[in-house]
Design a protein around this motif. Structure first.
Motif, PDB file in Angstrom:
ATOM      1  N   LYS A  85       0.843  -1.195   0.000  1.00 49.55           N
ATOM      2  CA  LYS A  85       0.000   0.000   0.000  1.00 49.55           C
ATOM      3  C   LYS A  85       0.883   1.252   0.000  1.00 49.55           C
ATOM      4  O   LYS A  85       0.659   2.186  -0.758  1.00 49.55           O
ATOM      5  CB  LYS A  85      -0.914   0.011   1.223  1.00 49.55           C
ATOM      6  CG  LYS A  85      -1.904   1.160   1.200  1.00 49.55           C
ATOM      7  CD  LYS A  85      -2.731   1.219   2.464  1.00 49.55           C
ATOM      8  CE  LYS A  85      -2.010   1.989   3.544  1.00 49.55           C
ATOM      9  NZ  LYS A  85      -2.786   2.109   4.787  1.00 49.55           N
ATOM     10  N   GLU A  86       1.909   1.214   0.871  1.00 47.72           N
ATOM     11  CA  GLU A  86       2.833   2.356   0.933  1.00 47.72           C
ATOM     12  C   GLU A  86       3.474   2.583  -0.431  1.00 47.72           C
ATOM     13  O   GLU A  86       3.633   3.715  -0.880  1.00 47.72           O
ATOM     14  CB  GLU A  86       3.939   2.090   1.967  1.00 47.72           C
ATOM     15  CG  GLU A  86       3.458   1.980   3.403  1.00 47.72           C
ATOM     16  CD  GLU A  86       3.072   3.326   3.999  1.00 47.72           C
ATOM     17  OE1 GLU A  86       3.759   4.314   3.693  1.00 47.72           O
ATOM     18  OE2 GLU A  86       2.071   3.368   4.736  1.00 47.72           O
ATOM     19  N   TYR A  87       3.854   1.483  -1.079  1.00 40.77           N
ATOM     20  CA  TYR A  87       4.535   1.585  -2.368  1.00 40.77           C
ATOM     21  C   TYR A  87       3.596   2.141  -3.434  1.00 40.77           C
ATOM     22  O   TYR A  87       3.970   2.987  -4.244  1.00 40.77           O
ATOM     23  CB  TYR A  87       5.046   0.200  -2.780  1.00 40.77           C
ATOM     24  CG  TYR A  87       5.959   0.224  -3.982  1.00 40.77           C
ATOM     25  CD1 TYR A  87       7.318   0.485  -3.833  1.00 40.77           C
ATOM     26  CD2 TYR A  87       5.469  -0.003  -5.256  1.00 40.77           C
ATOM     27  CE1 TYR A  87       8.156   0.514  -4.924  1.00 40.77           C
ATOM     28  CE2 TYR A  87       6.299   0.030  -6.359  1.00 40.77           C
ATOM     29  CZ  TYR A  87       7.651   0.283  -6.189  1.00 40.77           C
ATOM     30  OH  TYR A  87       8.477   0.317  -7.278  1.00 40.77           O
ATOM     31  N   LEU A  88       2.358   1.653  -3.395  1.00 38.90           N
ATOM     32  CA  LEU A  88       1.362   2.101  -4.380  1.00 38.90           C
ATOM     33  C   LEU A  88       1.144   3.608  -4.255  1.00 38.90           C
ATOM     34  O   LEU A  88       1.229   4.345  -5.234  1.00 38.90           O
ATOM     35  CB  LEU A  88       0.055   1.338  -4.134  1.00 38.90           C
ATOM     36  CG  LEU A  88      -1.068   1.522  -5.157  1.00 38.90           C
ATOM     37  CD1 LEU A  88      -0.626   1.034  -6.522  1.00 38.90           C
ATOM     38  CD2 LEU A  88      -2.314   0.765  -4.707  1.00 38.90           C
ATOM     39  N   ILE A  89       0.892   4.030  -3.028  1.00 37.40           N
ATOM     40  CA  ILE A  89       0.630   5.457  -2.811  1.00 37.40           C
ATOM     41  C   ILE A  89       1.862   6.281  -3.175  1.00 37.40           C
ATOM     42  O   ILE A  89       1.771   7.280  -3.892  1.00 37.40           O
ATOM     43  CB  ILE A  89       0.212   5.714  -1.349  1.00 37.40           C
ATOM     44  CG1 ILE A  89      -1.130   5.020  -1.081  1.00 37.40           C
ATOM     45  CG2 ILE A  89       0.119   7.208  -1.065  1.00 37.40           C
ATOM     46  CD1 ILE A  89      -1.534   5.010   0.374  1.00 37.40           C
ATOM     47  N   ALA A  90       3.026   5.814  -2.713  1.00 31.43           N
ATOM     48  CA  ALA A  90       4.254   6.566  -2.985  1.00 31.43           C
ATOM     49  C   ALA A  90       4.531   6.630  -4.475  1.00 31.43           C
ATOM     50  O   ALA A  90       4.842   7.690  -5.022  1.00 31.43           O
ATOM     51  CB  ALA A  90       5.427   5.932  -2.244  1.00 31.43           C
ATOM     52  N   GLY A  91       4.382   5.482  -5.145  1.00 26.57           N
ATOM     53  CA  GLY A  91       4.695   5.424  -6.573  1.00 26.57           C
ATOM     54  C   GLY A  91       3.766   6.317  -7.386  1.00 26.57           C
ATOM     55  O   GLY A  91       4.170   6.909  -8.385  1.00 26.57           O
ATOM     56  N   LEU A  92       2.493   6.397  -6.953  1.00 23.51           N
ATOM     57  CA  LEU A  92       1.535   7.175  -7.732  1.00 23.51           C
ATOM     58  C   LEU A  92       1.595   8.662  -7.421  1.00 23.51           C
ATOM     59  O   LEU A  92       1.238   9.483  -8.255  1.00 23.51           O
ATOM     60  CB  LEU A  92       0.111   6.659  -7.472  1.00 23.51           C
ATOM     61  CG  LEU A  92      -0.172   5.231  -7.933  1.00 23.51           C
ATOM     62  CD1 LEU A  92      -1.606   4.846  -7.628  1.00 23.51           C
ATOM     63  CD2 LEU A  92       0.107   5.064  -9.425  1.00 23.51           C
ATOM     64  N   THR A  93       2.020   8.992  -6.203  1.00 21.67           N
ATOM     65  CA  THR A  93       1.922  10.400  -5.817  1.00 21.67           C
ATOM     66  C   THR A  93       3.256  11.124  -5.747  1.00 21.67           C
ATOM     67  O   THR A  93       3.272  12.347  -5.696  1.00 21.67           O
ATOM     68  CB  THR A  93       1.243  10.549  -4.444  1.00 21.67           C
ATOM     69  OG1 THR A  93       2.035   9.841  -3.488  1.00 21.67           O
ATOM     70  CG2 THR A  93      -0.166   9.984  -4.464  1.00 21.67           C
ATOM     71  N   GLU A  94       4.353  10.385  -5.729  1.00 21.89           N
ATOM     72  CA  GLU A  94       5.631  11.075  -5.626  1.00 21.89           C
ATOM     73  C   GLU A  94       5.825  11.956  -6.847  1.00 21.89           C
ATOM     74  O   GLU A  94       5.534  11.535  -7.967  1.00 21.89           O
ATOM     75  CB  GLU A  94       6.763  10.058  -5.516  1.00 21.89           C
ATOM     76  CG  GLU A  94       7.996  10.650  -4.889  1.00 21.89           C
ATOM     77  CD  GLU A  94       9.243  10.024  -5.432  1.00 21.89           C
ATOM     78  OE1 GLU A  94      10.207   9.900  -4.665  1.00 21.89           O
ATOM     79  OE2 GLU A  94       9.267   9.658  -6.616  1.00 21.89           O
ATOM     80  N   GLU A  95       6.280  13.170  -6.632  1.00 15.98           N
ATOM     81  CA  GLU A  95       6.313  14.145  -7.716  1.00 15.98           C
ATOM     82  C   GLU A  95       7.446  13.902  -8.706  1.00 15.98           C
ATOM     83  O   GLU A  95       7.331  14.218  -9.874  1.00 15.98           O
ATOM     84  CB  GLU A  95       6.447  15.566  -7.135  1.00 15.98           C
ATOM     85  CG  GLU A  95       5.371  15.888  -6.131  1.00 15.98           C
ATOM     86  CD  GLU A  95       4.388  16.924  -6.652  1.00 15.98           C
ATOM     87  OE1 GLU A  95       4.654  17.484  -7.719  1.00 15.98           O
ATOM     88  OE2 GLU A  95       3.363  17.153  -5.982  1.00 15.98           O
ATOM     89  N   LYS A  96       8.529  13.375  -8.210  1.00 19.27           N
ATOM     90  CA  LYS A  96       9.707  13.258  -9.075  1.00 19.27           C
ATOM     91  C   LYS A  96       9.482  12.259 -10.207  1.00 19.27           C
ATOM     92  O   LYS A  96       8.840  11.248 -10.017  1.00 19.27           O
ATOM     93  CB  LYS A  96      10.927  12.847  -8.255  1.00 19.27           C
ATOM     94  CG  LYS A  96      11.676  14.037  -7.715  1.00 19.27           C
ATOM     95  CD  LYS A  96      12.898  13.582  -6.909  1.00 19.27           C
ATOM     96  CE  LYS A  96      12.519  13.243  -5.503  1.00 19.27           C
ATOM     97  NZ  LYS A  96      13.530  12.792  -4.624  1.00 19.27           N
TER      98      LYS A  96
END
Lengths: 237, 254, 662
Positions: free
Chosen positions: B243-254
């Motif tokens: 879940k952390e990876y999904l959210i991070a991967g989709l929302t990280e700006e870089k």
């Protein structure tokens, strides 16, 4: 993080498996729902596949659904290709194996046999497509008869079904296919939810129990179709 | 508790070094007391080998009380042997009976190369932690410890994940040699605490990247890892990591 | 000769003053200064991380396969801090006072006060790093009390506090590794320090020789300063609660090169360990002291009573700690509890097959908690069975992991049968002598954590070891090392081909070759066991002049045997755990002799050091402040030769009194 990196990491690859898996599960619901129309004949002996043929006609005639069918094939292919690639990659992570294998100490056989179960389903799928999809979507002019309800002409897919399931070997093959599907779903259903991040205990319990129900009921209904036709519970007359 | 002695046949993986090929050696040991720990049984055998002028079996071990995570034997097809929630060093010989044959192998995974006999290199785990398994809090920066109350349930869950001893049994048991249980325990530990918030996204992305670089496999939720984990770390943590990876991967700006 | 360099001024302002006046190193210069750290336990990992953060170039070494496995990880109970979160009257002064008194007035006031001052910062720091301490339902931190104190100042994470603190420090260390400030060398063991004269002719520690334990290669490493964070030497007793690899080698090599050894005879024997079960025993397992909070310790009133514990009625049980020490009861400090157990067993009241054990009984606690729970749940007139069930649940919640561990090792269920416990060697208060700045008597060589002698006097209180390790690493050394390194900014890295490096490496190589060439008949393990037996019998929980004199002779004899008859299989240039062990045991043997010498010299009883000649009429330890109010700092002069230096202890604030827990 680039999209390409996101989907090609070990976790990203699993997302692809899980999302396509969930998509295929949703397809199964539609598929089993429509095909279950043949059982109308058991309630109303005069149905003779009318309800099913109408439903199949609706599915075949709608362009929206034909478009979704392309998506479905894309999903299936992605699931299969990614599945095999992952399986191959995962297996290569332990070049030197153990002398004594873990066997079922720790995890059930079917959880470790998704590749094998998937392959069985794939084999079944090839036969299944040859039996029904090809005749009804490509070669229908020569392979399907026509039937007309209240003046609406449509393909008689039901007759094709009855014809195919007269062969006992075919019925056994379909039952085996459903068994593979059941075991594949038993792990795949809950696993795909967990892969996409369901970790809350309450939700997990729900997913697990629904998963068990789904993996038993859906393949069972599918399996009952060839059985019912073979034993004449559902007939064309 | 009745104590007894037993005679056993051991088949142990022997390998001179990472460069040489290894093979199994068979040893008979006798008069083993049921009160001994498994490693003390190996000690007895080693003592005999030394007296016979042979090289003793090399194995990792240190605290011998189940917490340092050094011991790592794959015993009769199961990491850390037959007991659940247990490390090799806490396994006692009353788990066996007279005449048993015990096969002992090192952890097997490309990412854990054998160094000698039963000793493997688990440096990959350190590198995964270095990739992001921390909270950047330089010494001296801290606010008062009670300034941020933390829900007891969350603190307890963070502790349960942080109990990981980094032994690598999860990798050894996994058919894919996946390190996801190890990784997820750290990601969960830090994601559950408010202090871990600021680095939440970069942490999970970097740690997964490092894990892939180290050559561990992907998780297919067979749950073998959870079954053999000495600290009973739950696979639920893997879902949390995803879940952390999904959210991070989709929302990280870089 | 001995200069402890304690800052002048009022006790509670010394550290503040010191920090305000010590020399600083500017950031540009820090980058050029290299620091070597040996050991990655609480002291080593926290020092490496913090010095890395400050910008020094750090190299850290550990003999384990990962820095996370250092034996700090095994500490169970907790860490003390003067936070007074419980509003029960705690303060920096009280923690200081308890520590001085608990150490039986054999620790340095200034060091201990500093320790108490920084204790609160440690908790803040650890929480910021994500250490999951136990919490109350309101989300605030929970505390418990620990043996020897009357306030609740111990922070804990179930029975795995050491693990959680070490993982916290380890993560900070790995972070510095990823930032390139720390270079980590695992499976490397330090085998000597390298001394180089500076331009004024002063011998300074400038590096180390380490052995790569995988390849067997010797490596030279330069550092402007070297920090020994290599832990304690309890394994000199062979059987102890220390990890199998814990050793004195790094400290001992430094000692042989000129670092004084402080109070080597001060050993802590922990009262609640699982008893020895047979000759095969390789190590002992500690059960957290927190068990004494609720458990009651007893032996049968009749000697040699072989009945099952459940068959011995209440009136035939001797709760000897409650009887002898009514004020503290089962919570007396460790040294007192251990000696009382030994006294009962020696007098023939011991239990179990070996008769070297006492009972730690939870039956009363289970009933007590069960009744409270039933009250909470509103169960009227509960049956004994219902009370027991609820009581067991409470005990499981509090001590479950310890009970499970006991059951794994002994195969007995401690919820049903009382646990059998016996004291075991656990911690060594002694260590390398250091001054206020934690520098040993060798300039540039520091000792932190259990490896030094400084803060616990003759007896350490529970939950204070974690506090000291982290205090030294996080909050003391970052200041004090700057005070030394500020004068070293002009020192260029010394070439590894410098004669000092070459010669030291040669000496190390020669010694290894000598060990390997003996090719005798006795295994390292068997010789270590014999050393342990001598030490335990004659320099253990109780010591006397005659025994110590005998022990010295026996150890010298053993040393000869070791160097003429040890058998080490395998080769030098490969992974060879037997050779590693031989290197360590050879040092333990020399240390054992010094410990006996120190114990012989100290004719008083104090803390963990009990001289049978010096006891009160009631059999309690009798301190002798007139003759022994000093730190024994031993200088190595040659094989079996030491010179004693005394550092007088001045108690300006905590005036020595006879310790009483009655």
């Amino acid at each position: 993080m680039k999209w390409s990196e996101f989907f090609t990491s070990s976790v990203g690859k699993k997302f692809v498996m899980a999302f396509t898996g969930l998509f295929l599960i949703s397809f199964l619901i539609v598929h089993v729902g429509i095909n279950a129309c043949i059982f109308a004949d058991m309630v109303d002996p005069d149905d003779n596949g009318e309800m099913f043929n109408k439903a199949a006609h609706f599915m075949g005639a709608s362009y929206v659904i034909r478009l979704m069918e392309i998506g479905l094939f894309a999903g299936i292919i992605l699931h299969i290709v990614q599945g095999y690639m992952l399986e191959a990659q995962n297996r290569s992570r332990r070049k030197e194996g153990y002398a004594v294998s873990m066997g079922s100490k720790g995890s059930a056989w079917y959880k470790k046999s998704m590749g094998l179960l998937g392959t069985l389903i794939l084999l079944f799928l090839i036969v299944h497509i040859a039996h029904f999809w090809v005749p009804s979507r490509i070669t229908y002019e020569t392979t399907l008869s026509e039937v007309s309800y209240n003046g609406n002409a449509m393909h008689d897919v039901f007759s094709k079904m009855v014809e195919v399931f007269q062969n006992g070997y075919v019925v056994i093959l379909y039952i085996l296919g459903c068994f593979s599907l059941a075991w594949h779903l038993l792990h795949g259903f809950q696993s795909s939810f967990r892969t996409v991040g369901v970790h809350n205990k309450k939700w997990l319990a729900l997913v697990q129990s629904v998963g068990i129900g789904f993996s038993i009921i859906v393949p069972l209904i599918f399996a009952l179709m060839p059985i019912s036709i073979f034993f004449g519970w559902v007939t064309n007359s | 508790m009745e104590h007894y002695t037993m005679n056993l046949t051991l088949k142990v993986w022997r390998q001179k070094s990472s460069k040489e090929k290894g093979s199994f050696e068979t040893y008979k040991v006798s008069d083993i007391s049921s009160e001994m720990s498994f490693l003390e049984m190996i000690d007895v055998l080693n003592e005999r080998l030394i007296n016979e002028g042979k090289e003793p079996i090399a194995f990792d071990h240190d605290c011998r009380e189940g917490i340092c995570g050094a011991c790592s034997m794959y015993i009769n097809g199961r990491p850390h042997g037959p007991w659940t929630a247990n490390t090799t060093c806490q396994l006692h010989m009353r788990a066996y009976k007279d005449g048993d044959t015990i096969v002992v192998e090192p952890w097997r995974a490309n990412s854990f190369p054998v160094i000698k006999d039963l000793v493997v290199d688990r440096g990959a785990f350190d590198r995964i932690i270095a990739a992001g398994g921390f909270i950047s809090a330089n010494t001296g920066n801290a606010v008062d410890a009670n300034a941020t109350p933390i829900e007891k349930d969350k603190a307890d869950a963070a502790f349960a994940a942080a109990a990981c001893i980094g032994c690598g049994a999860c990798v050894a048991a996994c058919k894919n040699s996946s390190a996801m249980l190890f990784l997820s325990a750290k990601v969960s530990h830090l994601a559950l605490l408010p202090q871990g918030g600021p680095e939440r996204k970069s942490r999970v992305l970097n740690m997964v990247q490092q894990m892939d670089k180290e050559g561990f496999g992907a998780c297919t939720f067979t749950e073998a890892c959870e079954a053999v984990c000495p600290k009973e770390i739950s696979v639920t943590n893997i879902s949390r990591l995803n879940k952390e990876y999904l959210i991070a991967g989709l929302t990280e700006e870089k | 000769m001995l200069n402890s360099r304690i800052p002048a001024g009022q006790l509670d302002l010394k550290w503040t003053d010191y920090k305000g006046h010590c020399k600083l190193v500017n950031p540009a210069n820090k980058r050029k200064l290299e620091i070597i750290i040996i050991g990655t336990g609480l002291a080593g990992a926290s020092a490496a991380a913090t010095l890395g953060e400050l910008g020094y170039k750090v190299k850290a070494f550990c003999f384990q396969d990962s820095p996370r496995r250092a034996h700090s990880i095994a500490a169970q109970g907790g860490i003390n801090a003067a936070k007074n979160y419980q509003n029960d009257g705690d303060s920096v002064f009280r923690l200081f006072y308890d520590t001085i008194k608990g150490g039986d007035y054999r620790a340095r006031e200034a060091n201990v006060h500093r320790l108490a001052e920084v204790s609160a910062n440690i908790i803040d720091q650890c929480v910021a790093q994500g250490v999951p301490f136990a919490r109350e339902y309101g989300g605030l931190l929970s505390n418990r009390s620990f043996g020897g104190t009357q306030v609740q100042r111990t922070f804990y994470a179930a029975g795995q506090t050491g693990q959680q603190l070490l993982i916290g420090a380890y993560q900070q260390l790995e972070r510095q590794v990823s930032l390139g400030n720390v270079t980590m060398y695992t499976r490397h063991e330090m085998l000597d320090i390298v001394m180089v004269k500076d331009d004024k002719g002063v011998d300074k520690c400038r590096g180390v020789i380490v052995r790569n334990l995988i390849t067997g290669e010797l490596e030279r490493h330069f550092g402007h300063a070297v920090l020994l964070c290599s832990g304690g030497y309890g394994n000199v007793f062979y059987l102890s609660t220390n990890a199998m690899g814990s050793n004195v080698t790094a400290a001992w090599k430094a000692h042989r090169k000129g670092a004084y050894f402080g109070n080597p005879c001060y050993t802590q024997i922990h009262p609640t360990c699982i008893p020895v079960s047979g000759d095969h025993q390789s190590k002992l397992t500690l059960m957290s002291e927190s068990l004494r909070n609720d458990g009651r310790i007893w032996v049968p009133k009749k000697q040699g009573d072989n009945r099952k514990p459940s068959d011995i009625p209440e009136e035939e049980r001797d709760y000897y700690l409650e009887r002898r020490y009514p004020a503290f009861g089962n919570l007396v400090p460790r040294d007192v509890a251990s000696r009382a157990a030994k006294e009962r067993c020696d007098a023939g009241y011991g239990v179990g097959s070996s008769k070297q054990a006492v009972y730690l009984d939870y039956a009363a606690a289970i009933v007590r908690y069960g009744k409270i729970e039933c009250g909470k749940l509103g169960i009227d007139n509960p049956s004994a069975e219902v009370i027991r069930k609820h009581g067991v649940d409470v005990v499981k919640e509090k001590y479950g992991n310890l009970f499970d561990m006991y059951e794994k090792i002994t195969g007995e269920n401690p919820y049903e049968v009382p646990m059998r416990i016996y004291p075991a060697v656990h911690y060594t208060m002694g260590g390398l002598w250091v001054d206020y700045e934690l520098m040993t008597s060798i300039p540039g060589l520091y000792a932190l954590g259990e490896a030094n002698f400084s803060d616990h006097g003759a007896n350490r209180l529970g939950a204070s070891a974690l506090m000291q390790g982290l205090a030294d690493g996080y909050f003391v050394i970052p200041y004090t090392i700057g005070n030394y390194l500020a004068d070293e900014i002009a020192t260029k890295p010394i070439s590894l081909d410098h004669p000092a490096f070459v010669e030291t490496e040669k000496a190390v190589r020669d010694r290894i070759e000598k060990l390997m060439s003996i090719k005798g008949t006795q295994s390292v393990e068997s010789l270590h066991k014999r050393l342990g037996k001598i030490m335990w019998d004659k320099c253990g929980m109780a010591r006397n002049e005659q025994g110590l004199k005998e022990a010295i002779v026996e150890i010298q004899q053993l040393k000869k045997e070791f160097w003429s008859d040890v058998r080490i299989p395998g080769g030098i240039n490969e992974m060879n755990p037997e050779l590693d062990k031989a290197n360590r045991v050879a040092d333990f043997i020399e240390l054992g002799e010094l410990m006996c010498k120190d114990a012989l010299n100290r004719k008083e009883s104090c803390g963990g050091h009990f001289r049978e000649e010096s006891q009160t009429d009631e059999g309690e330890a009798q301190r002798d402040d007139v003759n022994f109010k000093y730190v024994s700092a031993w200088e190595f002069k040659g094989e079996s030769e030491w010179q004693l230096h005394k550092e007088e202890l001045n108690f300006e604030v905590a005036k020595p009194t006879q310790r009483s827990y009655k």
